[in-house]
Design a protein around this motif. Structure first.
Motif, short mmCIF file in Angstrom:
data_model
loop_
_atom_site.label_atom_id
_atom_site.label_comp_id
_atom_site.label_asym_id
_atom_site.label_seq_id
_atom_site.Cartn_x
_atom_site.Cartn_y
_atom_site.Cartn_z
N UNK A 148 0.83 -1.21 0.00
CA UNK A 148 0.00 0.00 0.00
C UNK A 148 0.86 1.26 0.00
N UNK A 149 1.86 1.26 0.88
CA UNK A 149 2.75 2.43 0.99
C UNK A 149 3.55 2.63 -0.29
N UNK A 150 4.01 1.54 -0.90
CA UNK A 150 4.79 1.65 -2.14
C UNK A 150 3.92 2.16 -3.28
N UNK A 169 0.88 -4.93 -11.49
CA UNK A 169 0.31 -6.27 -11.42
C UNK A 169 -0.64 -6.28 -10.22
N UNK A 170 -1.86 -6.77 -10.39
CA UNK A 170 -2.86 -6.63 -9.32
C UNK A 170 -2.45 -7.24 -7.99
N UNK A 171 -2.07 -8.53 -8.00
CA UNK A 171 -1.70 -9.17 -6.74
C UNK A 171 -1.99 -10.66 -6.77
N UNK A 184 -10.84 -7.67 -3.11
CA UNK A 184 -11.21 -6.64 -2.13
C UNK A 184 -9.97 -5.91 -1.62
N UNK A 185 -8.92 -6.66 -1.32
CA UNK A 185 -7.69 -6.05 -0.79
C UNK A 185 -7.00 -5.19 -1.84
N UNK A 186 -6.99 -5.65 -3.10
CA UNK A 186 -6.39 -4.88 -4.18
C UNK A 186 -7.14 -3.55 -4.35
N UNK A 187 -8.47 -3.63 -4.37
CA UNK A 187 -9.28 -2.42 -4.50
C UNK A 187 -9.08 -1.50 -3.29
N UNK A 188 -8.94 -2.09 -2.11
CA UNK A 188 -8.69 -1.30 -0.91
C UNK A 188 -7.38 -0.53 -1.03
N UNK A 189 -6.34 -1.20 -1.55
CA UNK A 189 -5.05 -0.54 -1.75
C UNK A 189 -5.16 0.60 -2.75
N UNK A 227 -14.95 -2.54 -7.40
CA UNK A 227 -14.74 -2.21 -5.99
C UNK A 227 -13.93 -0.92 -5.78
N UNK A 228 -13.48 -0.33 -6.89
CA UNK A 228 -12.75 0.95 -6.81
C UNK A 228 -13.78 2.08 -6.80
N UNK A 229 -13.67 2.97 -5.84
CA UNK A 229 -14.68 4.03 -5.69
C UNK A 229 -14.65 5.02 -6.84
N UNK A 230 -13.46 5.49 -7.23
CA UNK A 230 -13.35 6.43 -8.35
C UNK A 230 -12.92 5.67 -9.59
N UNK A 231 -13.89 5.22 -10.36
CA UNK A 231 -13.58 4.38 -11.51
C UNK A 231 -13.04 5.17 -12.70
#
Length: 325
Positions: A148-150, A169-171, A184-189, A227-231
């Motif tokens: 996330x930080x990177x 690359x998504x993850x 969910x975690x990828x979109x959260x990041x 799941x991304x808020x700003x598409x």
């Protein structure tokens, strides 16, 4: 870039990039790499004047380039692209070997922006590539937090360089969480990074389906986007090798059109921001990420010719990542 032995005279309306005016007055004795690649995958036989004008118009909308080095200074990537006749390029924004990197030098960033402006490179045709260390879908909390930080750091660097796209690359789920949980975690990041940085679009690269990676199927990419808020700040880079290895048959007659049709139905072509041009060492559906030079792999020249002649791929960066010999 691929080196072919067939000697050609470069098309003066080449889609492979800006040439100085003086170069137009005579035929060069040595062909540029970019021109050779273009001839191999996109060249057509001379036809009547009306057809030539049509080809010129189509070619002017294609932005082909390659992944270039930042060795010696990030601004030198622009010169490397010009030297090969490219109209677009990809690059890393820092070391791929460390989670912690020194801040981007402001002088270097200014030189990069100046070089892009002076040579007519629009930010929409420049595609920075994310660190391979990142796994924004990792079930391991420490890796997830560092990723996330990177990602925030990478997007901040894009902003400082005047760039508007960032490819990652998504993850991967590592087999300990479900694909849905990983999405969910990828979109959260991504949501977290977009809150911290302005304007830059995160571009998800499709994967080959190897191991527990997420994004091999178009539906998985759509699942992250949903799941991304700003598409408006998320898109997709279509890697040809990855798609082929995941089972999308680009090598079949009409395969490029069929795959793009399916992408449009599942994800939406409005999200397609770039293409990575890689042939595949592995066969269709092998789930192996093994790039090969164009024309030396299982996808083959006809598919890449279709790609560079496909109107739906106009005005986006088409980036060669192949090994090059």
């Amino acid at each position: 870039m691929v080196k072919y032995t067939k000697k050609i005279t470069p098309d003066r309306n080449s889609i492979m990039g800006p040439k100085k005016k003086a170069a137009r007055k005579r035929k060069p004795e040595v062909e540029e790499k970019g021109s050779e690649v273009e001839e191999e995958i996109g060249g057509e036989e001379p036809e009547e004047k009306g057809r030539k004008r049509k080809d010129k118009k189509r070619g002017e909308n294609k932005y082909i380039g390659a992944h270039v080095s930042i060795s010696g200074g990030i601004w030198k990537a622009v010169g490397d692209c010009l030297a090969m006749g490219g109209r677009s390029f990809a690059l890393f924004l820092g070391s791929q070997r460390s989670w912690q990197r020194p801040p981007l030098n402001s002088t270097a960033a200014e030189k990069f922006r100046k070089a892009c402006g002076e040579n007519g490179f629009d930010p929409v045709h420049i595609l920075p590539h994310g660190s391979y260390l990142m796994n924004c879908g990792s079930p391991k909390q420490d890796v997830f937090e560092k990723s996330q930080a990177l990602l925030v750091d990478e997007l901040s660097r894009c902003s400082a360089l005047g760039l508007c796209l960032f490819n990652l690359h998504p993850g991967a789920s590592l087999g300990s969480i479900t694909t849905e949980q990983c999405q969910e975690k990828i979109a959260q990041s991504i949501n977290h990074a977009l809150q911290q940085t302005p304007a830059v679009v995160t571009v998800l690269e499709n994967m080959c389906g190897q191991g527990s990676t997420v994004g091999g199927q178009f539906s998985e990419l759509r699942g992250i986007i949903d799941k991304v808020r700003d598409q408006s700040r998320v898109g997709v880079c279509l890697d040809t090798c990855h798609a082929f290895a995941a089972g999308y048959d680009l090598s079949a007659k009409g395969g490029v059109k069929s795959v793009l049709d399916e992408f449009d139905q599942v994800v939406g072509l409005s999200y397609l921001r770039a293409v990575h041009l890689n042939d595949s060492k592995g066969k269709l559906g092998c789930h192996l990420d093994r790039h090969e030079d164009i024309g030396h792999g299982q996808i083959g020249i006809p598919a890449f010719r279709d790609i560079v002649n496909e109107p739906r791929l106009d005005n986006i960066p088409l980036i060669l990542e192949t090994p090059g010999r």
